[in-house]
Design an enzyme around this catalytic site. Structure first.
Site, PDB file in Angstrom:
ATOM      1  N   LEU A  67       9.031  -0.372  -6.777  1.00 31.96           N
ATOM      2  CA  LEU A  67      10.276  -0.770  -6.467  1.00 31.96           C
ATOM      3  C   LEU A  67      10.477  -2.265  -6.309  1.00 31.96           C
ATOM      4  O   LEU A  67      11.736  -2.561  -6.266  1.00 31.96           O
ATOM      5  CB  LEU A  67      10.429  -0.045  -4.842  1.00 31.96           C
ATOM      6  CG  LEU A  67      10.470   1.514  -4.586  1.00 31.96           C
ATOM      7  CD1 LEU A  67      10.567   2.009  -3.369  1.00 31.96           C
ATOM      8  CD2 LEU A  67      11.700   2.108  -5.519  1.00 31.96           C
ATOM      9  N   ILE A  80       7.975   7.019 -10.311  1.00 32.82           N
ATOM     10  CA  ILE A  80       6.413   7.087 -10.408  1.00 32.82           C
ATOM     11  C   ILE A  80       6.033   6.942 -11.787  1.00 32.82           C
ATOM     12  O   ILE A  80       5.093   6.199 -12.012  1.00 32.82           O
ATOM     13  CB  ILE A  80       5.946   8.213  -9.575  1.00 32.82           C
ATOM     14  CG1 ILE A  80       6.335   8.335  -8.201  1.00 32.82           C
ATOM     15  CG2 ILE A  80       4.401   8.471  -9.957  1.00 32.82           C
ATOM     16  CD1 ILE A  80       5.780   9.485  -7.241  1.00 32.82           C
ATOM     17  N   THR A  83      12.059   9.517 -12.132  1.00 34.44           N
ATOM     18  CA  THR A  83      11.280   8.377 -13.074  1.00 34.44           C
ATOM     19  C   THR A  83      10.694   7.562 -12.177  1.00 34.44           C
ATOM     20  O   THR A  83       9.854   6.424 -13.259  1.00 34.44           O
ATOM     21  CB  THR A  83      12.568   7.985 -13.974  1.00 34.44           C
ATOM     22  OG1 THR A  83      13.745   7.619 -13.210  1.00 34.44           O
ATOM     23  CG2 THR A  83      12.875   8.943 -15.078  1.00 34.44           C
ATOM     24  N   LYS A 115       5.644  21.836 -11.493  1.00 35.51           N
ATOM     25  CA  LYS A 115       6.951  21.350 -11.826  1.00 35.51           C
ATOM     26  C   LYS A 115       7.160  21.795 -13.378  1.00 35.51           C
ATOM     27  O   LYS A 115       6.499  21.069 -14.152  1.00 35.51           O
ATOM     28  CB  LYS A 115       7.377  20.193 -11.329  1.00 35.51           C
ATOM     29  CG  LYS A 115       8.951  19.687 -11.796  1.00 35.51           C
ATOM     30  CD  LYS A 115       9.260  18.165 -11.145  1.00 35.51           C
ATOM     31  CE  LYS A 115      10.478  17.851 -11.788  1.00 35.51           C
ATOM     32  NZ  LYS A 115      10.867  16.430 -11.424  1.00 35.51           N
ATOM     33  N   GLY A 126       0.767  -1.251  -0.068  1.00 40.07           N
ATOM     34  CA  GLY A 126      -0.045  -0.142   0.057  1.00 40.07           C
ATOM     35  C   GLY A 126       0.755   1.362  -0.015  1.00 40.07           C
ATOM     36  O   GLY A 126       0.449   2.157   0.492  1.00 40.07           O
ATOM     37  N   SER A 161       0.639  -3.932   5.141  1.00 40.31           N
ATOM     38  CA  SER A 161       1.069  -4.232   6.519  1.00 40.31           C
ATOM     39  C   SER A 161       1.358  -2.900   7.316  1.00 40.31           C
ATOM     40  O   SER A 161       1.705  -2.153   7.056  1.00 40.31           O
ATOM     41  CB  SER A 161       2.462  -4.804   6.324  1.00 40.31           C
ATOM     42  OG  SER A 161       2.939  -4.858   7.545  1.00 40.31           O
ATOM     43  N   ALA A 187       8.733  14.139  -6.577  1.00 36.56           N
ATOM     44  CA  ALA A 187       8.942  14.883  -7.705  1.00 36.56           C
ATOM     45  C   ALA A 187       8.536  13.821  -8.975  1.00 36.56           C
ATOM     46  O   ALA A 187       8.881  12.716  -9.060  1.00 36.56           O
ATOM     47  CB  ALA A 187      10.379  15.258  -8.039  1.00 36.56           C
ATOM     48  N   ALA A 221       3.057   2.792  -5.233  1.00 36.50           N
ATOM     49  CA  ALA A 221       2.670   1.529  -6.206  1.00 36.50           C
ATOM     50  C   ALA A 221       1.490   1.199  -6.039  1.00 36.50           C
ATOM     51  O   ALA A 221       0.832   0.792  -6.952  1.00 36.50           O
ATOM     52  CB  ALA A 221       3.781   0.862  -6.540  1.00 36.50           C
ATOM     53  N   VAL A 280       9.377   8.434   0.075  1.00 34.29           N
ATOM     54  CA  VAL A 280       9.875   9.660  -0.253  1.00 34.29           C
ATOM     55  C   VAL A 280       9.285   9.418  -1.792  1.00 34.29           C
ATOM     56  O   VAL A 280       8.658   8.423  -2.144  1.00 34.29           O
ATOM     57  CB  VAL A 280      11.554   9.633  -0.208  1.00 34.29           C
ATOM     58  CG1 VAL A 280      11.883  10.042   0.973  1.00 34.29           C
ATOM     59  CG2 VAL A 280      11.892   8.203  -0.601  1.00 34.29           C
TER      60      VAL A 280
HETATM   61  C1  FAD Z   1      15.659   8.264  -1.783  1.00 36.59           C
HETATM   62  C2  FAD Z   1      14.615   8.041  -2.794  1.00 36.59           C
HETATM   63  C3  FAD Z   1      14.012   9.227  -3.541  1.00 36.59           C
HETATM   64  C4  FAD Z   1      12.845   9.107  -4.332  1.00 36.59           C
HETATM   65  N1  FAD Z   1      12.350   9.984  -5.110  1.00 36.59           N
HETATM   66  C5  FAD Z   1      11.490   9.878  -6.059  1.00 36.59           C
HETATM   67  C6  FAD Z   1      11.102  11.004  -6.786  1.00 36.59           C
HETATM   68  O1  FAD Z   1      11.490  12.002  -6.474  1.00 36.59           O
HETATM   69  N2  FAD Z   1      10.229  10.722  -7.557  1.00 36.59           N
HETATM   70  C7  FAD Z   1       9.783   9.386  -7.839  1.00 36.59           C
HETATM   71  O2  FAD Z   1       8.940   9.311  -8.840  1.00 36.59           O
HETATM   72  N3  FAD Z   1      10.079   8.348  -7.069  1.00 36.59           N
HETATM   73  C8  FAD Z   1      11.086   8.462  -6.506  1.00 36.59           C
HETATM   74  N4  FAD Z   1      11.355   7.480  -5.398  1.00 36.59           N
HETATM   75  C9  FAD Z   1      10.764   6.226  -5.685  1.00 36.59           C
HETATM   76  C10 FAD Z   1       9.543   6.223  -4.993  1.00 36.59           C
HETATM   77  O3  FAD Z   1       9.686   6.245  -3.624  1.00 36.59           O
HETATM   78  C11 FAD Z   1       8.768   4.755  -5.203  1.00 36.59           C
HETATM   79  O4  FAD Z   1       8.838   4.724  -6.639  1.00 36.59           O
HETATM   80  C12 FAD Z   1       7.675   4.817  -4.664  1.00 36.59           C
HETATM   81  O5  FAD Z   1       7.563   5.340  -3.556  1.00 36.59           O
HETATM   82  C13 FAD Z   1       6.831   3.467  -4.626  1.00 36.59           C
HETATM   83  O6  FAD Z   1       7.403   2.600  -3.950  1.00 36.59           O
HETATM   84  P1  FAD Z   1       6.590   1.221  -3.620  1.00 36.59           P
HETATM   85  O7  FAD Z   1       5.191   1.574  -3.554  1.00 36.59           O
HETATM   86  O8  FAD Z   1       7.043   0.463  -4.573  1.00 36.59           O
HETATM   87  O9  FAD Z   1       7.260   0.643  -2.192  1.00 36.59           O
HETATM   88  P2  FAD Z   1       6.800   0.961  -0.561  1.00 36.59           P
HETATM   89  O10 FAD Z   1       6.457   2.457  -0.528  1.00 36.59           O
HETATM   90  O11 FAD Z   1       8.119   0.593   0.055  1.00 36.59           O
HETATM   91  O12 FAD Z   1       5.564   0.230  -0.241  1.00 36.59           O
HETATM   92  C14 FAD Z   1       5.814  -0.994   0.018  1.00 36.59           C
HETATM   93  C15 FAD Z   1       4.233  -1.803   0.704  1.00 36.59           C
HETATM   94  O13 FAD Z   1       4.447  -3.135   0.738  1.00 36.59           O
HETATM   95  C16 FAD Z   1       3.921  -3.631   2.073  1.00 36.59           C
HETATM   96  N5  FAD Z   1       4.405  -4.767   2.560  1.00 36.59           N
HETATM   97  C17 FAD Z   1       5.813  -5.151   2.268  1.00 36.59           C
HETATM   98  N6  FAD Z   1       5.993  -6.152   2.841  1.00 36.59           N
HETATM   99  C18 FAD Z   1       4.750  -6.579   3.346  1.00 36.59           C
HETATM  100  C19 FAD Z   1       4.348  -7.915   3.760  1.00 36.59           C
HETATM  101  N7  FAD Z   1       5.104  -8.941   4.258  1.00 36.59           N
HETATM  102  N8  FAD Z   1       2.967  -7.925   3.967  1.00 36.59           N
HETATM  103  C20 FAD Z   1       2.133  -6.979   3.822  1.00 36.59           C
HETATM  104  N9  FAD Z   1       2.235  -5.881   3.157  1.00 36.59           N
HETATM  105  C21 FAD Z   1       3.936  -5.848   3.107  1.00 36.59           C
HETATM  106  C22 FAD Z   1       4.237  -2.278   2.825  1.00 36.59           C
HETATM  107  O14 FAD Z   1       3.435  -2.270   3.818  1.00 36.59           O
HETATM  108  C23 FAD Z   1       4.029  -1.118   1.937  1.00 36.59           C
HETATM  109  O15 FAD Z   1       2.669  -0.922   1.975  1.00 36.59           O
HETATM  110  C24 FAD Z   1      12.569   7.812  -4.835  1.00 36.59           C
HETATM  111  C25 FAD Z   1      12.987   6.518  -3.835  1.00 36.59           C
HETATM  112  C26 FAD Z   1      14.127   6.619  -2.792  1.00 36.59           C
HETATM  113  C27 FAD Z   1      14.627   5.488  -2.323  1.00 36.59           C
END
Ligand code: FAD
Length: 517
Positions: A341, A354, A352, A81, A15, A42, A53, A18, A50
């Protein structure tokens, strides 16, 4: 969209940005009768939090999922932006803008910059940025939307947003739940594979529940619970080209009107970001851990806030993040697609990630499985996503490789490293011919490459000879006309602050409505 039938329960794991982008998107693509959608997140495992942008395609994604721009800006403390300013990447004392949108107008089927280069070689003084309305507007703190009428100079503009990523995910959650998505707050303890075909059959949830599904979207972040851990898909590590492996982030108080662009400032061991939102500024330092320790990186970041302005005070303790730049060798396997991720990470220099989430979702909808295992659709999907990641990788490497920070160990190493052939060829074509049209350009196109190559390498030796076919006087008149039109259009635009005032952040409204104690 027509539901292929066999897939009637879509399970989204995670959640974060992504997960909720996936839920909002597929709850729009399918009706609740066509597709049951469940999202598991979870409470004990947080999100990255984070990612503030974005780049212009986000405007399209918001339209698709039905998010009104004003509502989105108000709910996420967002700002507009118009590009990214790179400070100290080429010449250590220099800066340049990577603006969104086009430079000038192509003439007789030839790119604008070929004419500009021709004129420059004959002593023309005007700089390339004077032909980018987004660049002029950003630097002047102005903003306007792209115009539909091609005769209007604003037709060359494009915009994206800065926003609070957690608030964006929260807003998408409202949208998705409003359309029937079911949210389960559970921790996943195991993934059960079908012993016959190796597809994912179900998830073992805490405490002792089983959640079955037909197709699974892995949005579990760096953990990569399904595609990595359960389906054992390998990881292509690109850190030899993009060695930054850590970041430290800290929000700071707002002390000026938000500027309509991101700033990326090169530093000894990486680079610092500055992302202006309505209520605060997001700051971070992306660094190479071989070249600086965590404590020193945090000190560098905090010192940079104070240097900018005495009121630029940190609002929280610095937060550290670790990552390995690269991608899953396949992001769709069996009945699972990794989005976000979990599918890989390219560091945030050009905002890039998002975009890759939305790109993955759109391609997944277009190749939605007809059966639990649909290898043909998965194969095409993997090739498309792989190409996109490689293009972005080359674009990012270029920033590091084409630096002129002589005498700094990290930057010297990056300047001399061997780059992928696909990038080496592009650099050669630009240097000798000023060419910026390359194969498979999807996200970063001619003006994007032009901005960074001009910004870091300077003017190329040659230009497209077709630009010589235009009469010299006619060319001078057209360049003059375009430059004046651009400057006048920028001067006429409202300030970014006055545009944002139309979408005051919900939090400000809540503060204003709060009873006085
Ligand atoms: C330093 C940094 C800067 C960034 N800056 C930018 C930016 O400026 N622009 C941009 O486009 N992107 C940026 N990003 C990337 C961006 O943060 C991610 O692409 C975006 O937040 C998506 O993350 P996610 O949803 O894939 O993962 P997360 O945000 O890590 O979400 C993972 C989810 O999985 C769930 N989960 C994991 N394991 C379990 C489990 N066992 N049981 C149940 N649930 C679980 C967690 O509860 C959570 O809800 C940046 C990333 C970093 C590291």
């Amino acid at each position: 969209m027509e539901n292929p039938g066999k897939i009637s329960h879509l399970v989204i794991v995670g959640g974060g940005t992504a997960g909720w982008m996936s839920a909002a998107f597929f709850s729009k693509v399918f009706t609740p009768r066509q597709m049951r959608i469940t999202l598991v997140e979870s409470a004990e495992i947080g999100t990255v939090g984070v990612g503030e942008a974005t780049i212009p395609p986000i405007t399209f994604f918001n339209q698709v999922v039905g998010l009104d721009e004003g509502r989105m800006l108000a709910a996420t403390e967002g700002s507009f932006k118009l590009g990214i300013e790179f400070v100290g990447w080429g010449d250590p004392a220099g800066r340049y803008m990577h603006p969104f949108g086009n430079y000038g107008t192509p003439m007789d089927g030839v790119s604008f910059h070929a004419y500009w280069l021709r004129a420059r070689q004959r002593g023309y003084k005007a700089e390339l940025f004077e032909f980018s309305l987004s660049d002029l507007a950003a630097k002047a703190g102005r903003f306007d939307w792209r115009a539909e009428d091609p005769r209007d100079p604003r037709a060359a503009m494009a915009h994206a947003y800065h926003f609070d990523a957690s608030l964006y995910a929260k807003l998408l959650r409202e949208v998705a739940e409003g359309r029937g998505v079911q949210r389960l707050e559970r921790t996943i303890r195991g993934v059960n594979l079908d012993p016959l075909d190796g597809t994912i059959a179900s998830l073992a949830l805490d405490p002792g529940e089983i959640l079955a599904g037909d197709f699974f979207i892995d949005c579990s972040g760096f953990r990569s619970l399904l595609i990595g851990e359960a389906l054992k898909v390998g990881y292509d590590d690109w850190s030899q080209f993009l060695p930054a492996d850590r970041a430290v982030a800290v929000p700071s108080a707002r002390y000026e009107d938000p500027i309509p662009y991101t700033r990326a400032i090169a530093d000894k061991a990486g680079w610092r970001w500055r992302i202006p939102l309505q209520h605060r500024t997001g700051n971070g330092y992306v660094y190479v851990s071989d070249h600086i320790g965590d404590d020193e990186a945090a000190d560098v970041l905090l010192a940079s806030l104070a240097r900018e302005h005495p009121e630029n005070k940190a609002l929280a303790d610095p937060r550290f993040l670790r990552f390995a730049t690269g991608r899953r060798t396949r992001s769709r396997v069996k009945n699972c697609a990794a989005i976000g991720l979990s599918s890989g990470f390219l560091e945030p220099l050009e905002s890039t990630s998002i975009h890759l989430i939305q790109h993955g979702l759109i391609k997944l909808a277009g190749s939605f499985p007809r059966a639990k295992d649909d290898p043909a659709a998965a194969g095409i999907y993997n090739r498309i996503l792989g190409d996109e990641m490689e293009q972005i990788r080359d674009f990012l490497i270029y920033h590091y490789h084409a630096n002129r920070r002589v005498g700094e160990p990290l930057w010297d190493r990056l300047r001399h490293m061997a780059v992928p052939d696909s990038l080496r060829e592009k650099m050669e074509l630009f240097r000798t011919r000023g060419a910026t049209i390359f194969p498979n350009q999807t996200i970063f196109q001619e003006p994007n490459w032009l901005a960074i190559m001009m910004g870091q390498a300077g003017e190329p030796e040659g230009y497209d000879p077709l630009a010589d076919l235009m009469d010299e006087r006619l060319l001078a008149e057209r360049l003059h006309h375009m430059r004046v039109a651009c400057r006048q259009a920028a001067d006429r635009m409202p300030t970014h602050a006055s545009v944002l005032a139309r979408f005051p952040a919900d939090s400000q409204k809540r503060r204003a409505d709060a009873p006085v104690a």
